[in-house]
Motif scaffolding. Structure first.
Motif, PDB file in Angstrom:
ATOM      1  N   GLY A 271      60.755  63.602  19.809  1.00  0.00           N
ATOM      2  CA  GLY A 271      60.815  62.199  20.210  1.00  0.00           C
ATOM      3  C   GLY A 271      60.902  62.039  21.713  1.00  0.00           C
ATOM      4  O   GLY A 271      60.298  61.130  22.295  1.00  0.00           O
ATOM      5  N   GLN A 272      61.633  62.929  22.362  1.00  0.00           N
ATOM      6  CA  GLN A 272      61.759  62.885  23.822  1.00  0.00           C
ATOM      7  C   GLN A 272      60.444  63.242  24.511  1.00  0.00           C
ATOM      8  O   GLN A 272      60.193  62.800  25.628  1.00  0.00           O
ATOM      9  N   ARG A 273      59.589  64.002  23.851  1.00  0.00           N
ATOM     10  CA  ARG A 273      58.256  64.316  24.385  1.00  0.00           C
ATOM     11  C   ARG A 273      57.253  63.207  24.073  1.00  0.00           C
ATOM     12  O   ARG A 273      56.389  62.893  24.894  1.00  0.00           O
ATOM     13  N   ASP A 274      57.354  62.643  22.864  1.00  0.00           N
ATOM     14  CA  ASP A 274      56.386  61.623  22.434  1.00  0.00           C
ATOM     15  C   ASP A 274      56.511  60.322  23.224  1.00  0.00           C
ATOM     16  O   ASP A 274      55.496  59.691  23.547  1.00  0.00           O
ATOM     17  N   ALA A 275      57.732  59.901  23.525  1.00  0.00           N
ATOM     18  CA  ALA A 275      57.934  58.603  24.180  1.00  0.00           C
ATOM     19  C   ALA A 275      57.213  58.499  25.529  1.00  0.00           C
ATOM     20  O   ALA A 275      56.498  57.518  25.765  1.00  0.00           O
ATOM     21  N   PRO A 276      57.348  59.477  26.436  1.00  0.00           N
ATOM     22  CA  PRO A 276      56.615  59.343  27.696  1.00  0.00           C
ATOM     23  C   PRO A 276      55.096  59.426  27.517  1.00  0.00           C
ATOM     24  O   PRO A 276      54.346  58.741  28.218  1.00  0.00           O
ATOM     25  N   GLU A 277      54.644  60.246  26.563  1.00  0.00           N
ATOM     26  CA  GLU A 277      53.199  60.333  26.309  1.00  0.00           C
ATOM     27  C   GLU A 277      52.661  58.988  25.809  1.00  0.00           C
ATOM     28  O   GLU A 277      51.611  58.527  26.252  1.00  0.00           O
ATOM     29  N   MET A 278      53.360  58.369  24.889  1.00  0.00           N
ATOM     30  CA  MET A 278      52.892  57.078  24.371  1.00  0.00           C
ATOM     31  C   MET A 278      52.967  55.997  25.464  1.00  0.00           C
ATOM     32  O   MET A 278      52.113  55.119  25.518  1.00  0.00           O
ATOM     33  N   ALA A 279      53.949  56.096  26.337  1.00  0.00           N
ATOM     34  CA  ALA A 279      54.025  55.147  27.458  1.00  0.00           C
ATOM     35  C   ALA A 279      52.817  55.308  28.377  1.00  0.00           C
ATOM     36  O   ALA A 279      52.253  54.302  28.847  1.00  0.00           O
ATOM     37  N   ARG A 280      52.402  56.536  28.631  1.00  0.00           N
ATOM     38  CA  ARG A 280      51.207  56.751  29.459  1.00  0.00           C
ATOM     39  C   ARG A 280      49.980  56.123  28.795  1.00  0.00           C
ATOM     40  O   ARG A 280      49.144  55.510  29.465  1.00  0.00           O
ATOM     41  N   ARG A 281      49.890  56.276  27.485  1.00  0.00           N
ATOM     42  CA  ARG A 281      48.753  55.679  26.772  1.00  0.00           C
ATOM     43  C   ARG A 281      48.787  54.151  26.855  1.00  0.00           C
ATOM     44  O   ARG A 281      47.748  53.506  27.039  1.00  0.00           O
TER      45      ARG A 281
END
Length: 164
Positions: free
Chosen positions: A30-40
């Motif tokens: 979850g800590q990895r997914d959140a910044p990636e989804m924010a970039r998207r």
């Protein structure tokens, strides 16, 4: 046109004995997914003007991580207890009351309500399930958030961490 971006909180660790659901924290994924989804989100729709989040640890943590990547200041992040395990009707009330003059609003919440809310708002497609850290963004041909009604969202876009 106003844009509403809905986010389900990121992947969360299971509750430990005696822990309240409210206090569950993000797991490493979850800590990895959140910044990636924010970039998207940033690449696709730009920075939200305001973020409204459930104050449950997993939701506000997701909101804060995403806001940092999106460039949304802490002053533009609002916690609303009504979003904790909220129904679609309650989420609509929050948007009506808290949307303000912002052109792009982001809501961070929980399933099943966030999926049901997305599905009820979408005018052109259905949403069966928003996995953790999923993002569903729509546009509405209104000038104020209190004009938002069901089944009027257009140009809907659905993204989630494991989407190919």
């Amino acid at each position: 046109m106003l844009r509403l971006t809905l986010v389900r909180h990121a992947k969360t660790e299971p509750a430990v004995a005696g822990q309240e659901d409210w206090d569950r924290v993000l797991e490493p994924r979850g800590q990895r997914d959140a910044p990636e989804m924010a970039r998207r989100v940033k690449d696709a729709y730009g920075k939200p003007d305001k973020v409204i989040a459930s104050p449950a640890v997993r939701a506000i943590t997701t909101a804060n991580i995403m806001a940092r990547v999106l460039g949304v200041t802490a002053a533009r992040i609002v916690q609303d207890e009504r979003l904790y395990l909220a129904s679609p009707r309650t989420m609509l009330e929050v948007v009506h009351e808290s949307g303000g003059a912002e052109k792009h609003l982001m809501i961070v919440g929980h399933n099943p309500g966030i999926t049901e809310f997305a599905d009820k708002l979408a005018g052109e497609r259905s949403v069966d399930n928003m996995p953790t850290c999923a993002v569903f963004s729509l546009e509405f041909d209104v000038t104020r958030w209190d004009e938002l009604v069901w089944a009027t969202g257009v140009n809907a876009d659905f993204d989630y961490p494991k989407k190919a």
